[in-house]
Design a protein around this motif. Structure first.
Motif, PDB file in Angstrom:
ATOM      1  N   LYS A   1     -14.797   1.232 -29.165  1.00 28.93           N
ATOM      2  CA  LYS A   1     -14.661   1.244 -27.538  1.00 28.93           C
ATOM      3  C   LYS A   1     -13.789   2.753 -28.264  1.00 28.93           C
ATOM      4  N   LEU A   2     -13.829   3.830 -26.980  1.00 28.24           N
ATOM      5  CA  LEU A   2     -12.949   5.478 -27.182  1.00 28.24           C
ATOM      6  C   LEU A   2     -11.928   4.788 -26.475  1.00 28.24           C
TER       7      LEU A   2
ATOM      8  N   LEU B   1     -13.688   6.930 -19.548  1.00 29.01           N
ATOM      9  CA  LEU B   1     -14.922   7.618 -18.923  1.00 29.01           C
ATOM     10  C   LEU B   1     -15.250   7.305 -17.722  1.00 29.01           C
TER      11      LEU B   1
ATOM     12  N   SER C   1     -16.435   3.649 -21.592  1.00 26.37           N
ATOM     13  CA  SER C   1     -15.888   3.394 -23.127  1.00 26.37           C
ATOM     14  C   SER C   1     -16.705   3.227 -23.766  1.00 26.37           C
TER      15      SER C   1
END
Length: 267
Positions: free
Chosen positions: A153-154, A158, A178
């Motif tokens: 998971k970023l 986003l 994300s």
């Protein structure tokens, strides 16, 4: 992984990081290193260029340097060099092949009948196979064993426009953008590991994933179109260079230098 009912969040197991995320990244780095050295082995020492071909290129370079820097010469020296190159280009003294006679048409050579052209084409095909086959194998490996995995998971949110890029192979509309799927992680590494490979192998290495994608796009778009720079008619190039030389009239730096010095120090 578990999806909670209250918030659209995923809890990613640590084993996915250890057994999927890290192995994919490590395999892509090792494949990039292997591909670099295989391409170097296939390239060999390289072929020496013919003396006549080098002479053609050096003659054009000499003419271009004369047109660009002729102003530093005296007018007499410049016009002597200019006339010498014009006469040599007209007579075809620097041509690799003799110029055609009057009324005779010269057809460009067929690359299929030239052993050097065939060898260069085979070398290019070998290198392209080394580029494409490992990427195809890695993609098939990820699709077979890790299809549908969410790997990471970023740490920043986003918009939904990034879902098609980061969640390939995951048909879920509610998942935040994300999260990154396994096949999307492969593409991110394909472009993002170039800096790591440049750090290990140096500049100009043969493990550039971006270059692979650009080469594939060029082959798909221009496979049926001939290269305009291939089999170039040097006789026409020399004729164009004659026109450039005849039109060249530089501003000579040494013209009237005595008067300029006297005006500067006597004024």
């Amino acid at each position: 992984m578990a999806l909670t009912l209250n918030t659209p969040s995923l809890y990613i197991d640590d084993q996915i990081r250890d057994w999927v995320l890290f192995p994919i990244t490590l395999v892509m780095i090792l494949v990039g290193l292997l591909r670099h050295y295989v391409v170097q082995l296939l390239g060999g020492k390289g072929k020496k260029q013919e003396v006549k071909g080098i002479r053609e290129q050096r003659a054009l370079m000499r003419s271009a340097m004369l047109r660009k820097n002729g102003g530093v010469l005296t007018p007499t020296a410049f016009f002597k060099r200019k006339q010498f190159l014009i006469e040599a280009f007209k007579q075809g003294s620097y041509l690799k092949q003799a110029p055609p006679k009057d009324g005779e048409q010269q057809h460009p050579p067929n690359p299929l009948n030239d052993p050097e052209q065939m060898d260069s084409m085979m070398d290019g095909m070998k290198k392209q196979m080394v580029m494409f086959i490992p990427q195809t194998v890695i993609m098939g490996w990820i699709n077979s064993f890790f299809s549908g995995f969410i790997l990471i998971k970023l740490p920043f949110p986003l918009t939904r426009g990034f879902k098609s890029m980061l969640q390939r192979g995951i048909m879920t509309d509610d998942m935040p953008a994300s999260y990154v799927s396994s096949i999307s992680w492969y593409f991110l590494n394909l472009f993002g590991l170039n800096s790591v490979l440049r750090l290990i192998l140096g500049e100009g290495n043969h493990a550039d994933g971006v270059r692979d994608m650009q080469t594939a796009a060029q082959l798909a778009g221009t496979s049926s179109q001939p290269n305009p720079m291939q089999n170039q008619d040097m006789n026409k190039v020399f004729k164009a260079e004659i026109d450039n030389l005849e039109l060249c009239e530089p501003k000579f730096m040494m013209s009237g230098v005595g008067n300029r010095v006297l005006e500067k120090y006597n004024g």
